[in-house]
Design a protein around this motif. Structure first.
Motif, PDB file in Angstrom:
ATOM      1  N   ALA A  82       0.821  -1.220   0.000  1.00 22.25           N
ATOM      2  CA  ALA A  82       0.000   0.000   0.000  1.00 22.25           C
ATOM      3  C   ALA A  82       0.854   1.268   0.000  1.00 22.25           C
ATOM      4  O   ALA A  82       0.343   2.355  -0.283  1.00 22.25           O
ATOM      5  CB  ALA A  82      -0.927   0.000   1.214  1.00 22.25           C
ATOM      6  N   ASN A  83       2.140   1.146   0.293  1.00 23.13           N
ATOM      7  CA  ASN A  83       3.038   2.293   0.377  1.00 23.13           C
ATOM      8  C   ASN A  83       3.803   2.428  -0.941  1.00 23.13           C
ATOM      9  O   ASN A  83       4.485   1.502  -1.371  1.00 23.13           O
ATOM     10  CB  ASN A  83       4.016   2.083   1.545  1.00 23.13           C
ATOM     11  N   SER A  84       3.713   3.589  -1.574  1.00 23.47           N
ATOM     12  CA  SER A  84       4.366   3.780  -2.878  1.00 23.47           C
ATOM     13  C   SER A  84       5.888   3.614  -2.803  1.00 23.47           C
ATOM     14  O   SER A  84       6.522   3.252  -3.793  1.00 23.47           O
ATOM     15  CB  SER A  84       4.023   5.157  -3.447  1.00 23.47           C
ATOM     16  N   LYS A  85       6.482   3.834  -1.640  1.00 21.70           N
ATOM     17  CA  LYS A  85       7.942   3.717  -1.513  1.00 21.70           C
ATOM     18  C   LYS A  85       8.408   2.276  -1.311  1.00 21.70           C
ATOM     19  O   LYS A  85       9.587   1.977  -1.497  1.00 21.70           O
ATOM     20  CB  LYS A  85       8.429   4.588  -0.358  1.00 21.70           C
ATOM     21  N   THR A  86       7.503   1.389  -0.926  1.00 27.22           N
ATOM     22  CA  THR A  86       7.880  -0.005  -0.697  1.00 27.22           C
ATOM     23  C   THR A  86       7.052  -0.971  -1.546  1.00 27.22           C
ATOM     24  O   THR A  86       7.193  -2.188  -1.420  1.00 27.22           O
ATOM     25  CB  THR A  86       7.720  -0.380   0.789  1.00 27.22           C
ATOM     26  N   HIS A  87       6.226  -0.429  -2.406  1.00 26.99           N
ATOM     27  CA  HIS A  87       5.314  -1.238  -3.205  1.00 26.99           C
ATOM     28  C   HIS A  87       6.032  -2.305  -4.031  1.00 26.99           C
ATOM     29  O   HIS A  87       5.550  -3.425  -4.192  1.00 26.99           O
ATOM     30  CB  HIS A  87       4.482  -0.330  -4.125  1.00 26.99           C
ATOM     31  N   ASP A  88       7.203  -1.978  -4.562  1.00 28.28           N
ATOM     32  CA  ASP A  88       7.925  -2.898  -5.443  1.00 28.28           C
ATOM     33  C   ASP A  88       8.995  -3.737  -4.736  1.00 28.28           C
ATOM     34  O   ASP A  88       9.740  -4.460  -5.395  1.00 28.28           O
ATOM     35  CB  ASP A  88       8.586  -2.115  -6.578  1.00 28.28           C
ATOM     36  N   LEU A  89       9.063  -3.651  -3.426  1.00 31.59           N
ATOM     37  CA  LEU A  89      10.042  -4.428  -2.667  1.00 31.59           C
ATOM     38  C   LEU A  89       9.805  -5.921  -2.904  1.00 31.59           C
ATOM     39  O   LEU A  89       8.668  -6.392  -2.835  1.00 31.59           O
ATOM     40  CB  LEU A  89       9.913  -4.097  -1.178  1.00 31.59           C
ATOM     41  N   TYR A  90      10.872  -6.656  -3.210  1.00 39.08           N
ATOM     42  CA  TYR A  90      10.745  -8.084  -3.495  1.00 39.08           C
ATOM     43  C   TYR A  90      10.569  -8.830  -2.174  1.00 39.08           C
ATOM     44  O   TYR A  90      11.429  -8.767  -1.293  1.00 39.08           O
ATOM     45  CB  TYR A  90      11.990  -8.589  -4.230  1.00 39.08           C
ATOM     46  N   VAL A  91       9.451  -9.546  -2.045  1.00 41.08           N
ATOM     47  CA  VAL A  91       9.119 -10.245  -0.803  1.00 41.08           C
ATOM     48  C   VAL A  91       8.921 -11.730  -1.086  1.00 41.08           C
ATOM     49  O   VAL A  91       8.142 -12.106  -1.967  1.00 41.08           O
ATOM     50  CB  VAL A  91       7.847  -9.674  -0.153  1.00 41.08           C
ATOM     51  N   ILE A  92       9.643 -12.542  -0.317  1.00 44.06           N
ATOM     52  CA  ILE A  92       9.456 -13.985  -0.341  1.00 44.06           C
ATOM     53  C   ILE A  92       8.819 -14.376   0.988  1.00 44.06           C
ATOM     54  O   ILE A  92       9.405 -14.176   2.054  1.00 44.06           O
ATOM     55  CB  ILE A  92      10.787 -14.742  -0.536  1.00 44.06           C
ATOM     56  N   MET A  93       7.599 -14.881   0.917  1.00 49.58           N
ATOM     57  CA  MET A  93       6.868 -15.284   2.115  1.00 49.58           C
ATOM     58  C   MET A  93       7.344 -16.666   2.542  1.00 49.58           C
ATOM     59  O   MET A  93       7.600 -17.535   1.708  1.00 49.58           O
ATOM     60  CB  MET A  93       5.371 -15.321   1.808  1.00 49.58           C
ATOM     61  N   MET A  94       7.463 -16.846   3.864  1.00 47.16           N
ATOM     62  CA  MET A  94       7.898 -18.126   4.428  1.00 47.16           C
ATOM     63  C   MET A  94       6.839 -18.635   5.394  1.00 47.16           C
ATOM     64  O   MET A  94       6.233 -17.844   6.118  1.00 47.16           O
ATOM     65  CB  MET A  94       9.197 -17.951   5.224  1.00 47.16           C
ATOM     66  N   THR A  95       6.644 -19.950   5.396  1.00 45.47           N
ATOM     67  CA  THR A  95       5.726 -20.533   6.348  1.00 45.47           C
ATOM     68  C   THR A  95       6.077 -21.992   6.603  1.00 45.47           C
ATOM     69  O   THR A  95       6.653 -22.655   5.733  1.00 45.47           O
ATOM     70  CB  THR A  95       4.259 -20.435   5.871  1.00 45.47           C
TER      71      THR A  95
END
Length: 134
Positions: A82-95
């Motif tokens: 939702a934040n324009s400054k972090t919108h494109d941050l590459y995120v790998i979800m772990m579970t």
């Protein structure tokens, strides 16, 4: 001198389990990452990410556990997207639980990739090597 492919890339590992953070950190060091930060929950991670953006030294990759105290991974992912400054941050979800609900929830929020614990070095390496860093 050969340039390591991940040198200069900043990584944040967000997981409430110390051992999981340590194992993943060692795997990432083995791949050539040198700037690896850690956070025990989403609230601490969000503060670190905000600070990194404000100081113009952003993270390039976040490994994010789904279930954590205070602020879980899905909540943090939602806030990042939702934040324009972090919108494109590459995120790998772990579970540790690869439930359809977790996978669908992560995908709906825009996660880039997904891994199931326990960590497998070959899986971590292939996921990271596939990233097209900006």
């Amino acid at each position: 001198m050969t340039q390591l492919p991940f040198m200069g890339r900043r990584v944040l590992i967000v997981d409430d389990n110390f051992t999981d953070r340590l194992i993943l950190k060692e795997m990432l060091k083995g791949l050539g990452f040198t700037d690896i930060q850690e956070a025990e929950d989403g609230a601490i991670a969000e503060s670190k990410i905000d600070n990194a953006v404000q100081t113009k030294n952003p993270f390039h990759l976040v490994f994010l556990d789904i279930r954590m105290p205070r602020q879980g991974g899905l909540s943090l992912l939602d806030r990042l997207r939702a934040n324009s400054k972090t919108h494109d941050l590459y995120v790998i979800m772990m579970t540790a639980t690869a439930s359809l609900e977790n996978i669908e929830g992560s995908l709906k929020l825009g996660v880039n990739d997904f891994i199931v614990k326990p960590f497998n070095p070959d899986v971590i390496a292939s996921k990271v090597k596939a990233i097209q860093f900006k």
